[in-house]
Design a protein around this motif. Structure first.
Motif, PDB file in Angstrom:
ATOM      1  N   ILE A 140       7.829   1.173  13.521  1.00 20.29           N
ATOM      2  CA  ILE A 140       6.501   1.597  13.101  1.00 20.29           C
ATOM      3  C   ILE A 140       5.851   0.469  12.317  1.00 20.29           C
ATOM      4  CG2 ILE A 140       5.185   3.310  11.813  1.00 20.29           C
ATOM      5  CD1 ILE A 140       6.688   4.425  14.222  1.00 20.29           C
ATOM      6  N   TYR A 141       4.746  -0.089  12.824  1.00 21.11           N
ATOM      7  CA  TYR A 141       4.072  -1.196  12.159  1.00 21.11           C
ATOM      8  C   TYR A 141       2.782  -1.519  12.916  1.00 21.11           C
ATOM      9  CZ  TYR A 141       5.842  -4.046  16.036  1.00 21.11           C
ATOM     10  OH  TYR A 141       6.105  -4.564  17.283  1.00 21.11           O
ATOM     11  N   LYS A 142       1.925  -2.292  12.288  1.00 17.94           N
ATOM     12  CA  LYS A 142       0.719  -2.815  12.938  1.00 17.94           C
ATOM     13  C   LYS A 142       0.723  -4.330  12.770  1.00 17.94           C
ATOM     14  CE  LYS A 142      -2.527  -0.274  10.923  1.00 17.94           C
ATOM     15  NZ  LYS A 142      -3.842   0.374  10.730  1.00 17.94           N
ATOM     16  N   GLN A 143       0.704  -5.039  13.882  1.00 21.03           N
ATOM     17  CA  GLN A 143       0.821  -6.498  13.847  1.00 21.03           C
ATOM     18  C   GLN A 143      -0.086  -7.129  14.889  1.00 21.03           C
ATOM     19  OE1 GLN A 143       4.755  -8.010  14.713  1.00 21.03           O
ATOM     20  NE2 GLN A 143       4.279 -10.076  14.027  1.00 21.03           N
ATOM     21  N   ASP A 144      -0.745  -8.204  14.489  1.00 25.75           N
ATOM     22  CA  ASP A 144      -1.578  -8.990  15.396  1.00 25.75           C
ATOM     23  C   ASP A 144      -0.706 -10.089  16.002  1.00 25.75           C
ATOM     24  OD1 ASP A 144      -3.426 -10.546  16.710  1.00 25.75           O
ATOM     25  OD2 ASP A 144      -4.943 -10.405  15.130  1.00 25.75           O
ATOM     26  N   TYR A 145      -0.235  -9.850  17.224  1.00 24.40           N
ATOM     27  CA  TYR A 145       0.649 -10.807  17.877  1.00 24.40           C
ATOM     28  C   TYR A 145      -0.052 -12.127  18.183  1.00 24.40           C
ATOM     29  CZ  TYR A 145       3.400  -6.542  18.756  1.00 24.40           C
ATOM     30  OH  TYR A 145       4.094  -5.360  18.644  1.00 24.40           O
ATOM     31  N   SER A 146      -1.380 -12.094  18.286  1.00 18.11           N
ATOM     32  CA  SER A 146      -2.093 -13.336  18.592  1.00 18.11           C
ATOM     33  C   SER A 146      -1.959 -14.349  17.460  1.00 18.11           C
ATOM     34  CB  SER A 146      -3.576 -13.049  18.873  1.00 18.11           C
ATOM     35  OG  SER A 146      -4.266 -12.663  17.698  1.00 18.11           O
ATOM     36  N   ILE A 147      -1.853 -13.876  16.227  1.00 13.26           N
ATOM     37  CA  ILE A 147      -1.658 -14.781  15.088  1.00 13.26           C
ATOM     38  C   ILE A 147      -0.269 -15.404  15.149  1.00 13.26           C
ATOM     39  CG2 ILE A 147      -1.461 -14.880  12.571  1.00 13.26           C
ATOM     40  CD1 ILE A 147      -3.641 -12.755  12.432  1.00 13.26           C
ATOM     41  N   MET A 148       0.724 -14.594  15.466  1.00 11.22           N
ATOM     42  CA  MET A 148       2.079 -15.111  15.618  1.00 11.22           C
ATOM     43  C   MET A 148       2.151 -16.122  16.761  1.00 11.22           C
ATOM     44  SD  MET A 148       5.581 -12.921  16.227  1.00 11.22           S
ATOM     45  CE  MET A 148       7.146 -13.766  16.556  1.00 11.22           C
ATOM     46  N   PRO A 299     -10.258   2.506  12.402  1.00  9.05           N
ATOM     47  CA  PRO A 299     -10.759   2.389  13.777  1.00  9.05           C
ATOM     48  C   PRO A 299     -10.719   0.968  14.313  1.00  9.05           C
ATOM     49  CG  PRO A 299     -12.591   2.621  12.245  1.00  9.05           C
ATOM     50  CD  PRO A 299     -11.331   2.821  11.440  1.00  9.05           C
ATOM     51  N   ALA A 300     -10.601  -0.011  13.424  1.00  6.25           N
ATOM     52  CA  ALA A 300     -10.577  -1.403  13.870  1.00  6.25           C
ATOM     53  C   ALA A 300      -9.242  -1.782  14.511  1.00  6.25           C
ATOM     54  CB  ALA A 300     -10.870  -2.339  12.688  1.00  6.25           C
ATOM     55  N   TRP A 301      -8.200  -1.031  14.221  1.00  4.52           N
ATOM     56  CA  TRP A 301      -6.885  -1.302  14.816  1.00  4.52           C
ATOM     57  C   TRP A 301      -6.248   0.052  15.122  1.00  4.52           C
ATOM     58  CZ3 TRP A 301      -5.328  -6.349  15.765  1.00  4.52           C
ATOM     59  CH2 TRP A 301      -4.046  -6.515  16.323  1.00  4.52           C
ATOM     60  N   GLY A 302      -6.793   0.711  16.140  1.00  2.00           N
ATOM     61  CA  GLY A 302      -6.352   2.058  16.460  1.00  2.00           C
ATOM     62  C   GLY A 302      -4.969   2.092  17.081  1.00  2.00           C
ATOM     63  N   ILE A 303      -4.248   3.174  16.830  1.00  2.98           N
ATOM     64  CA  ILE A 303      -2.994   3.436  17.516  1.00  2.98           C
ATOM     65  C   ILE A 303      -3.300   4.470  18.591  1.00  2.98           C
ATOM     66  CG2 ILE A 303      -0.600   4.193  17.296  1.00  2.98           C
ATOM     67  CD1 ILE A 303      -1.250   1.556  15.847  1.00  2.98           C
TER      68      ILE A 303
END
Length: 429
Positions: A140-148, A299-303
């Motif tokens: 369970i997490y929210k991550q921006d893979y594009s940054i990685m 709403p900017a990073w919806g699941i």
């Protein structure tokens, strides 16, 4: 919010990235919750399943090619992915596809995380991707893979390993990375008794999140090498990454704090492995707090998920001793709370709570029916569970342990088979 990059090459790199979600595990520490479905298909947060988090992260990060490798009791998982995640356009080479394990003359069931990828190598090769993002399907997490990914490219790494900081004591349960001051990995130890500390934080260690970005050529080379070794566990943490570190490959630690999606830099870098009943209960109950560590309302990073359309939750009766109320609780669509009190609890969809009862500090999974005069405290009720009138759980630890699985943290797991055992002992049907 996440820290944004402004490198023009990243959009092109994302188009040449393939994600593979390893979703074949059972998750035995979740006990009866995974008897009939894989751990990534387990329900979470009122309406989601665990796999919705890595899939949502892929979509939000701009990754449009995703394979989901399945194995153990995969029917519910496959059905969920097909129903909820089939909105990409194949003519643009976009997809979220299920890749079930397939037995052949030379292959059997997956033997480890690396083997799960190796057995799908032909499908991976067909995509001609430059970068392969490998994900677990059950965190369970929210991550921006594009940054990685941008960091991986800029550092010229062969593999980047996402990592979080944790105490030295907790680190003994994970793969731990020893790093230099540039976060290049200099050793990688699986569940060490004495974890190496972070250079500038001697009381903390960096542990692997099970998230990797490989250069595709390097991944293929390593999978073929490892597959030929009969003594290997065919696992990334136990075999592939330690070999790469020891043989001069550029293995880069990618700190989750850089790519974590959160509202502000003051908010916790939220990542949870809900692999035990205690951890699963705690992560769900956290969502009932006034300000949860995990924000599902952004709403900017919806699941995203698939869910059958149901009516709104309903609370009925307002008599002195029969009042339908919910306090500090999450109550999902289709629920009816009829003349009972729900406090500090999370109810999944289509739960029915009948009159004169109390639900407290509990997680009630979909379609469960709670009888009259029930008291449930600090429990997880499995889906489709029929709770008989008058059942009391959570007030007498010794009595609870006779009938239900009770964790070290005092959480009781209530299922239909354990309820049947309780009914038989009481002479009830």
């Amino acid at each position: 919010m996440s820290v944004k990059h402004d490198k023009p090459h990243i959009n092109d790199a994302l188009k040449h990235t393939l994600a593979l979600v390893l979703a074949g595990g059972r998750g035995t520490r979740l006990k009866d919750l995974t008897d009939n479905e894989a751990k990534p298909a387990v329900h979470f947060g009122g309406k989601y399943r665990l796999i919705d988090f890595p899939l949502s992260n892929c979509v939000n990060s701009g990754i449009r090619r995703v394979g989901v490798a399945t194995q153990y009791r995969s029917h519910n998982l496959i059905q969920h992915v097909q129903r909820g995640w089939g909105f990409f356009r194949s003519e643009f080479n976009e997809f979220i596809q299920v890749w079930p394990a397939q037995q052949s003359d030379t292959q059997s069931w997956y033997e480890g995380t690396a083997d799960a990828v190796y057995q799908n190598l032909d499908l991976i090769d067909n995509q001609k991707a430059e970068y392969i993002l490998i994900l677990g399907g059950d965190h369970i997490y929210k991550q921006d893979y594009s940054i990685m990914l941008a960091d991986h490219i800029e550092r010229g790494a062969d593999i980047s390993v996402a990592c979080v900081e944790t105490s030295l004591k907790e680190a003994t349960e994970f793969g731990v990375m020893g790093v230099d001051f540039n976060d290049r990995v200099i050793n990688f130890l699986e569940k060490p008794k004495n974890p190496p500390p972070i250079p500038d934080k001697p009381d903390l260690a960096l542990v692997s999140m099970g998230i990797y970005i490989f250069n595709a050529r390097v991944l293929r080379e390593q999978l073929l090498r490892d597959a030929a070794l009969s003594e290997s566990n065919h696992d990334f943490g136990k075999d592939i990454i330690p070999f790469m570190v020891q043989n001069g490959y550029h293995v880069q630690a990618s700190r989750f704090s850089k790519s974590c999606v959160r509202e502000s830099m003051d908010v916790e870098n939220y990542w949870r492995d809900v692999g035990t009943v205690d951890a699963y209960w705690e992560a769900n109950i956290d969502l009932t707090h006034v300000t949860p560590a995990l924000n599902l309302y952004d709403p900017a990073w919806g699941i995203w998920t698939y869910q059958v359309q149901r009516p709104g939750a309903k609370f009925v009766f307002d008599d002195q001793n029969r009042r339908g109320t919910a306090l500090d609780a999450v109550v999902s669509s289709g629920c009816v709370v009829s003349g009972s009190t729900v406090r500090r609890s999370l109810l999944f969809s289509d739960v029915r709570v009948n009159s004169f009862g109390l639900i407290e500090d509990s997680v009630i999974l979909p379609r469960s029916d709670i009888g009259r005069h029930c008291i449930l405290k600090k429990v997880v009720v499995a889906k489709d569970c029929k709770i008989p009138d008058g059942l009391v759980v959570g007030e007498d630890p010794i009595e609870d342990a006779k009938w239900f699985y009770r964790t070290e943290g005092g959480v009781c797991l209530v299922t239909n088979p354990t309820v049947a055992k309780w009914l038989a002992a009481k002479g009830r049907k």
